[in-house]
Design a protein around this motif. Structure first.
Motif, mmCIF file in Angstrom:
data_model
loop_
_atom_site.group_PDB
_atom_site.id
_atom_site.type_symbol
_atom_site.label_atom_id
_atom_site.label_comp_id
_atom_site.label_asym_id
_atom_site.label_seq_id
_atom_site.Cartn_x
_atom_site.Cartn_y
_atom_site.Cartn_z
ATOM 1 N N HIS A 1 7.719 41.290 53.541
ATOM 2 C CA HIS A 1 6.951 42.185 53.802
ATOM 3 C C HIS A 1 7.811 43.458 53.805
ATOM 4 O O HIS A 1 8.902 43.468 54.223
ATOM 5 C CB HIS A 1 6.095 41.955 55.412
ATOM 6 C CG HIS A 1 5.389 40.836 55.345
ATOM 7 N ND1 HIS A 1 4.030 40.706 55.305
ATOM 8 C CD2 HIS A 1 5.991 39.564 55.674
ATOM 9 C CE1 HIS A 1 3.762 39.436 55.156
ATOM 10 N NE2 HIS A 1 4.796 38.448 55.458
ATOM 11 N N ALA A 2 7.171 44.647 53.789
ATOM 12 C CA ALA A 2 7.740 46.060 53.900
ATOM 13 C C ALA A 2 7.145 46.880 54.586
ATOM 14 O O ALA A 2 5.813 47.170 54.766
ATOM 15 C CB ALA A 2 7.871 46.625 52.406
ATOM 16 N N PHE A 3 7.733 47.758 55.377
ATOM 17 C CA PHE A 3 7.322 48.691 56.312
ATOM 18 C C PHE A 3 8.034 50.179 55.946
ATOM 19 O O PHE A 3 9.151 50.004 55.840
ATOM 20 C CB PHE A 3 7.233 48.337 57.832
ATOM 21 C CG PHE A 3 6.416 47.034 57.885
ATOM 22 C CD1 PHE A 3 5.240 46.757 58.458
ATOM 23 C CD2 PHE A 3 7.347 45.922 57.930
ATOM 24 C CE1 PHE A 3 4.533 45.708 58.969
ATOM 25 C CE2 PHE A 3 6.896 44.686 58.238
ATOM 26 C CZ PHE A 3 5.192 44.720 58.763
ATOM 27 N N VAL A 4 7.227 51.143 56.457
ATOM 28 C CA VAL A 4 7.757 52.462 56.434
ATOM 29 C C VAL A 4 7.677 53.157 57.867
ATOM 30 O O VAL A 4 6.560 53.063 58.423
ATOM 31 C CB VAL A 4 7.447 53.626 55.322
ATOM 32 C CG1 VAL A 4 8.075 54.953 55.763
ATOM 33 C CG2 VAL A 4 7.528 53.126 54.065
ATOM 34 N N THR A 5 8.526 53.260 58.555
ATOM 35 C CA THR A 5 8.625 53.915 60.017
ATOM 36 C C THR A 5 8.220 55.366 59.907
ATOM 37 O O THR A 5 8.234 56.043 59.000
ATOM 38 C CB THR A 5 10.030 53.957 60.354
ATOM 39 O OG1 THR A 5 10.772 54.793 59.883
ATOM 40 C CG2 THR A 5 10.895 52.565 60.589
ATOM 41 N N ALA A 6 7.700 55.619 61.188
ATOM 42 C CA ALA A 6 7.178 56.939 61.252
ATOM 43 C C ALA A 6 8.358 57.570 62.180
ATOM 44 O O ALA A 6 9.245 57.027 62.555
ATOM 45 C CB ALA A 6 5.880 57.057 62.178
ATOM 46 N N PRO A 7 8.439 59.029 62.198
ATOM 47 C CA PRO A 7 9.340 59.728 62.940
ATOM 48 C C PRO A 7 9.302 59.264 64.573
ATOM 49 O O PRO A 7 8.227 58.921 64.955
ATOM 50 C CB PRO A 7 8.918 61.317 63.011
ATOM 51 C CG PRO A 7 8.244 61.291 61.626
ATOM 52 C CD PRO A 7 7.367 60.156 61.710
ATOM 53 N N GLY A 8 10.532 59.026 64.916
ATOM 54 C CA GLY A 8 10.676 58.483 66.696
ATOM 55 C C GLY A 8 10.569 57.013 66.575
ATOM 56 O O GLY A 8 10.499 56.671 67.734
ATOM 57 N N GLN A 9 10.320 56.197 65.362
ATOM 58 C CA GLN A 9 10.404 54.889 65.618
ATOM 59 C C GLN A 9 11.919 54.345 65.339
ATOM 60 O O GLN A 9 12.447 54.558 64.211
ATOM 61 C CB GLN A 9 9.436 54.194 64.618
ATOM 62 C CG GLN A 9 7.832 54.333 65.045
ATOM 63 C CD GLN A 9 7.213 53.666 64.045
ATOM 64 O OE1 GLN A 9 7.154 53.733 62.831
ATOM 65 N NE2 GLN A 9 6.040 53.093 64.616
ATOM 66 N N ALA A 10 12.089 53.135 65.839
ATOM 67 C CA ALA A 10 13.223 52.395 65.768
ATOM 68 C C ALA A 10 12.782 50.932 65.571
ATOM 69 O O ALA A 10 11.779 50.555 65.927
ATOM 70 C CB ALA A 10 14.318 52.478 66.626
ATOM 71 N N ILE A 11 13.703 49.962 65.020
ATOM 72 C CA ILE A 11 13.277 48.473 65.092
ATOM 73 C C ILE A 11 14.456 47.758 65.539
ATOM 74 O O ILE A 11 15.583 48.308 65.828
ATOM 75 C CB ILE A 11 12.796 48.135 63.713
ATOM 76 C CG1 ILE A 11 14.098 48.357 62.841
ATOM 77 C CG2 ILE A 11 11.709 48.872 63.427
ATOM 78 C CD1 ILE A 11 14.938 46.974 62.489
ATOM 79 N N ASN A 12 13.911 46.536 66.091
ATOM 80 C CA ASN A 12 15.000 45.304 66.775
ATOM 81 C C ASN A 12 14.554 44.220 65.760
ATOM 82 O O ASN A 12 13.504 43.836 65.832
ATOM 83 C CB ASN A 12 15.112 45.455 67.940
ATOM 84 C CG ASN A 12 15.627 44.154 68.532
ATOM 85 O OD1 ASN A 12 16.920 44.198 68.365
ATOM 86 N ND2 ASN A 12 15.343 43.051 69.068
ATOM 87 N N PHE A 13 15.520 43.576 65.024
ATOM 88 C CA PHE A 13 15.215 42.402 64.209
ATOM 89 C C PHE A 13 15.587 41.267 65.437
ATOM 90 O O PHE A 13 16.541 41.332 65.940
ATOM 91 C CB PHE A 13 16.096 42.118 63.209
ATOM 92 C CG PHE A 13 15.685 43.009 61.932
ATOM 93 C CD1 PHE A 13 14.441 43.089 61.438
ATOM 94 C CD2 PHE A 13 16.903 44.084 61.546
ATOM 95 C CE1 PHE A 13 14.347 43.979 60.183
ATOM 96 C CE2 PHE A 13 16.459 44.799 60.501
ATOM 97 C CZ PHE A 13 15.508 45.122 60.134
ATOM 98 N N LEU A 14 14.602 40.162 65.195
ATOM 99 C CA LEU A 14 14.788 39.023 66.063
ATOM 100 C C LEU A 14 16.064 38.421 65.605
ATOM 101 O O LEU A 14 16.365 38.488 64.418
ATOM 102 C CB LEU A 14 13.811 38.159 66.385
ATOM 103 C CG LEU A 14 12.264 38.860 67.111
ATOM 104 C CD1 LEU A 14 11.188 37.985 67.113
ATOM 105 C CD2 LEU A 14 12.829 39.360 68.629
ATOM 106 N N ARG A 15 16.738 37.531 66.453
ATOM 107 C CA ARG A 15 17.897 36.868 66.244
ATOM 108 C C ARG A 15 17.279 35.711 65.169
ATOM 109 O O ARG A 15 16.345 35.077 65.333
ATOM 110 C CB ARG A 15 18.329 35.877 67.481
ATOM 111 C CG ARG A 15 19.595 34.869 67.068
ATOM 112 C CD ARG A 15 19.877 34.319 68.599
ATOM 113 N NE ARG A 15 20.861 33.287 68.126
ATOM 114 C CZ ARG A 15 21.397 32.678 69.188
ATOM 115 N NH1 ARG A 15 21.133 32.933 70.547
ATOM 116 N NH2 ARG A 15 22.511 31.740 68.817
ATOM 117 N N GLY A 16 17.903 35.755 63.966
ATOM 118 C CA GLY A 16 17.472 34.814 62.964
ATOM 119 C C GLY A 16 16.738 35.261 61.749
ATOM 120 O O GLY A 16 16.347 34.755 60.841
ATOM 121 N N THR A 17 16.162 36.660 61.895
ATOM 122 C CA THR A 17 15.266 37.030 60.967
ATOM 123 C C THR A 17 15.667 37.560 59.695
ATOM 124 O O THR A 17 16.716 38.171 59.672
ATOM 125 C CB THR A 17 14.424 38.381 61.908
ATOM 126 O OG1 THR A 17 13.721 37.873 62.944
ATOM 127 C CG2 THR A 17 13.276 38.804 60.989
#
Length: 157
Positions: A103-119
């Motif tokens: 799956h692919a996503f594009v962030t919007a301004p002001g968004q950050a991400i955290n990948f869960l352990r093992g993802t």
């Protein structure tokens, strides 16, 4: 070809957390002049400790050729952009020896991400310069990186 979609907390939840200041803050702090959006990431550092590093990545463009994904079995990993520019986020289903559907996503301004352990996830992929990010992840003695190279690269566009 995989078409990236806008990043939403609901769509990304199986893979991690979207970090953003939306809605009303959980509380006001600093004499009422700062809204705190409290505890927004499911951080996990196993038997290591939390570390903050700064990454400066070369910007990429769409369409993007995905030939490898990686995962961190011992801890979560958060990408926090230090600019308002969007970035590409690639994840794959599954926690087995090989990744599942991508799956692919594009962030919007002001968004950050955290990948869960093992993802399973793609590498840091800024779409604009400068590709400057704070990265919060596990610091420890054990190996914490597995890579999977696809026999046939995929196009994301």
């Amino acid at each position: 070809m995989i078409s990236p979609r806008p990043l939403t907390a609901e769509a990304f939840r199986p893979f991690g957390d979207v970090l953003e200041a939306t809605g009303e803050p959980d509380r006001l702090i600093n004499q009422g002049l700062c809204g705190r959006f409290h505890d927004r990431a499911r951080l996990n550092f196993g038997n290591g400790r939390a570390g903050v590093s700064i990454f400066h990545a070369v910007p990429r463009s769409l369409p993007y050729q995905l030939d490898m994904v990686e995962r961190h079995p011992e801890g979560s990993q958060a990408f926090v952009p230090m600019t308002q520019a969007p970035f590409l986020v690639v994840v794959a289903e599954g926690a087995g020896a090989a990744p599942g559907p991508v799956h692919a996503f594009v962030t919007a301004p002001g968004q950050a991400i955290n990948f869960l352990r093992g993802t399973w996830h793609g590498v840091l992929t800024p779409l604009h310069a400068p590709g400057l990010f704070a990265v919060i992840d596990r610091i420890g003695e054990d190996a914490n990186l597995e890579e999977h190279w696809f026999e046939t690269p995929m196009m994301i566009g």
